[in-house]
Design a protein around this motif. Sequence first.
Motif, short mmCIF file in Angstrom:
data_model
loop_
_atom_site.label_atom_id
_atom_site.label_comp_id
_atom_site.label_asym_id
_atom_site.label_seq_id
_atom_site.Cartn_x
_atom_site.Cartn_y
_atom_site.Cartn_z
N GLY A 40 0.83 -1.19 0.00
CA GLY A 40 0.00 0.00 0.00
C GLY A 40 0.86 1.24 0.00
N PRO A 41 0.27 2.38 0.32
CA PRO A 41 1.04 3.63 0.30
C PRO A 41 2.18 3.60 1.30
CG PRO A 41 -1.32 4.07 0.46
CD PRO A 41 -1.12 2.59 0.64
N SER A 42 3.26 4.27 0.94
CA SER A 42 4.40 4.37 1.86
C SER A 42 4.01 5.22 3.05
CB SER A 42 5.60 5.02 1.16
OG SER A 42 6.02 4.23 0.09
N PRO A 43 4.44 4.83 4.24
CA PRO A 43 4.13 5.66 5.41
C PRO A 43 4.88 6.99 5.31
CG PRO A 43 5.63 3.90 6.01
CD PRO A 43 5.22 3.66 4.57
N ARG A 44 4.26 8.03 5.82
CA ARG A 44 4.88 9.35 5.80
C ARG A 44 5.79 9.50 7.00
NH1 ARG A 44 4.22 11.52 0.84
NH2 ARG A 44 2.21 10.89 0.10
N ALA A 45 6.98 10.02 6.74
CA ALA A 45 7.91 10.29 7.83
C ALA A 45 7.42 11.50 8.60
CB ALA A 45 9.31 10.55 7.27
N THR A 46 7.60 11.47 9.90
CA THR A 46 7.13 12.57 10.73
C THR A 46 8.22 13.58 11.04
OG1 THR A 46 7.54 11.27 12.72
CG2 THR A 46 5.32 11.18 11.79
N SER A 47 9.48 13.25 10.74
CA SER A 47 10.56 14.20 10.94
C SER A 47 11.47 14.17 9.72
CB SER A 47 11.37 13.86 12.20
OG SER A 47 12.17 12.72 11.97
N ALA A 48 12.24 15.24 9.55
CA ALA A 48 13.18 15.30 8.43
C ALA A 48 14.22 14.19 8.57
CB ALA A 48 13.85 16.67 8.38
N SER A 49 14.65 13.88 9.78
CA SER A 49 15.63 12.81 9.99
C SER A 49 15.08 11.46 9.55
CB SER A 49 16.04 12.73 11.45
OG SER A 49 16.73 13.89 11.84
N GLU A 108 17.57 19.96 14.20
CA GLU A 108 18.11 19.41 12.95
C GLU A 108 18.84 20.49 12.15
OE1 GLU A 108 15.04 15.79 11.90
OE2 GLU A 108 14.35 17.84 11.59
N GLN A 109 18.26 21.69 12.11
CA GLN A 109 18.92 22.80 11.42
C GLN A 109 20.27 23.11 12.06
OE1 GLN A 109 16.53 26.35 11.00
NE2 GLN A 109 14.70 25.16 10.54
N ALA A 114 26.08 22.91 11.86
CA ALA A 114 27.35 22.59 12.53
C ALA A 114 28.20 21.65 11.68
CB ALA A 114 27.09 21.97 13.91
N GLN A 115 27.57 20.67 11.04
CA GLN A 115 28.30 19.75 10.17
C GLN A 115 28.89 20.48 8.97
OE1 GLN A 115 25.42 16.69 9.26
NE2 GLN A 115 26.20 15.37 10.88
N LEU A 116 28.10 21.34 8.37
CA LEU A 116 28.58 22.08 7.21
C LEU A 116 29.71 23.03 7.62
CD1 LEU A 116 28.49 22.76 4.24
CD2 LEU A 116 26.63 24.37 4.72
N GLN A 117 29.57 23.69 8.75
CA GLN A 117 30.62 24.58 9.24
C GLN A 117 31.92 23.81 9.44
OE1 GLN A 117 30.82 27.79 9.44
NE2 GLN A 117 32.68 28.05 10.63
N LYS A 118 31.83 22.64 10.05
CA LYS A 118 33.01 21.82 10.29
C LYS A 118 33.67 21.42 8.97
CE LYS A 118 34.42 17.58 12.65
NZ LYS A 118 33.98 16.44 13.46
N ALA A 119 32.88 21.01 7.99
CA ALA A 119 33.43 20.62 6.69
C ALA A 119 34.05 21.81 5.96
CB ALA A 119 32.34 19.98 5.83
N MET A 120 33.42 22.98 6.07
CA MET A 120 33.97 24.16 5.41
C MET A 120 35.27 24.61 6.07
SD MET A 120 30.44 26.17 4.37
CE MET A 120 31.26 27.71 4.15
N GLY A 164 29.08 28.86 -3.35
CA GLY A 164 27.66 28.97 -3.05
C GLY A 164 27.26 28.34 -1.76
N ALA A 165 28.18 27.74 -1.03
CA ALA A 165 27.84 27.03 0.19
C ALA A 165 27.93 27.98 1.39
CB ALA A 165 28.79 25.86 0.42
N THR A 166 26.88 27.99 2.16
CA THR A 166 26.92 28.78 3.38
C THR A 166 26.66 27.86 4.56
OG1 THR A 166 24.58 29.31 3.45
CG2 THR A 166 26.00 30.82 2.20
N THR A 167 26.92 28.35 5.72
CA THR A 167 26.70 27.54 6.91
C THR A 167 25.33 27.77 7.50
OG1 THR A 167 27.80 29.20 8.24
CG2 THR A 167 29.14 27.35 7.48
N SER A 168 24.45 28.36 6.76
CA SER A 168 23.08 28.56 7.24
C SER A 168 22.14 27.95 6.25
CB SER A 168 22.79 30.06 7.40
OG SER A 168 21.49 30.24 7.89
N LEU A 169 21.81 26.67 6.44
CA LEU A 169 20.97 25.95 5.51
C LEU A 169 19.50 26.00 5.88
CD1 LEU A 169 23.13 22.76 5.07
CD2 LEU A 169 22.94 24.68 3.51
#
Length: 171
Positions: A40-49, A108-109, A114-120, A164-169
Amino acid sequence: MSTSSNVKRKLSVLLIAPALLLAFTACASSPGGSSPSAGGPSPRATSASDWRVAFAGCMRDQGIDIPDPGTGGNSGTSIDSSNQDALLAAAKKCQAQLGPMPALSQAEQDAQNAQLQKAMLAAAKCLRDNGVDVADPKPGETLKVPDTAPQDIRQKCGADGAQGATTSLGG
């Protein structure tokens, strides 16, 4: 050098995957329009994670080798984007099955930023270690790579698309 390849992998996931996900969530069908699956239909995720984990699983089901999103900063695995047509087709199918990604929570934001800042910061260090004069970006700022930086060093450090990458996604 393993450090620069780790930086490149982290930036590739942090820059490619969210862009891919956002591209397809922007093209989402109506919220009730999920595609049927065997049960049947796929269940909807309740969080972005949860949605990202379900999306990664769906992509693997479509033959795309993509890892589950990491926790605790463990997101340094690259996505093979050599066959972009197959990648985009699989992403479109998975997005249709899962529906739009729920909005990121503030936590999550913050974690994503924080992950993007660390990578940059790691990319900036790699660039400096290879003779390119760059400043560490502050949170919310762009990693500014001089136009004169050699392309091979940009690639080595994973800073090809860094302008084009910023640390504020998240907003």
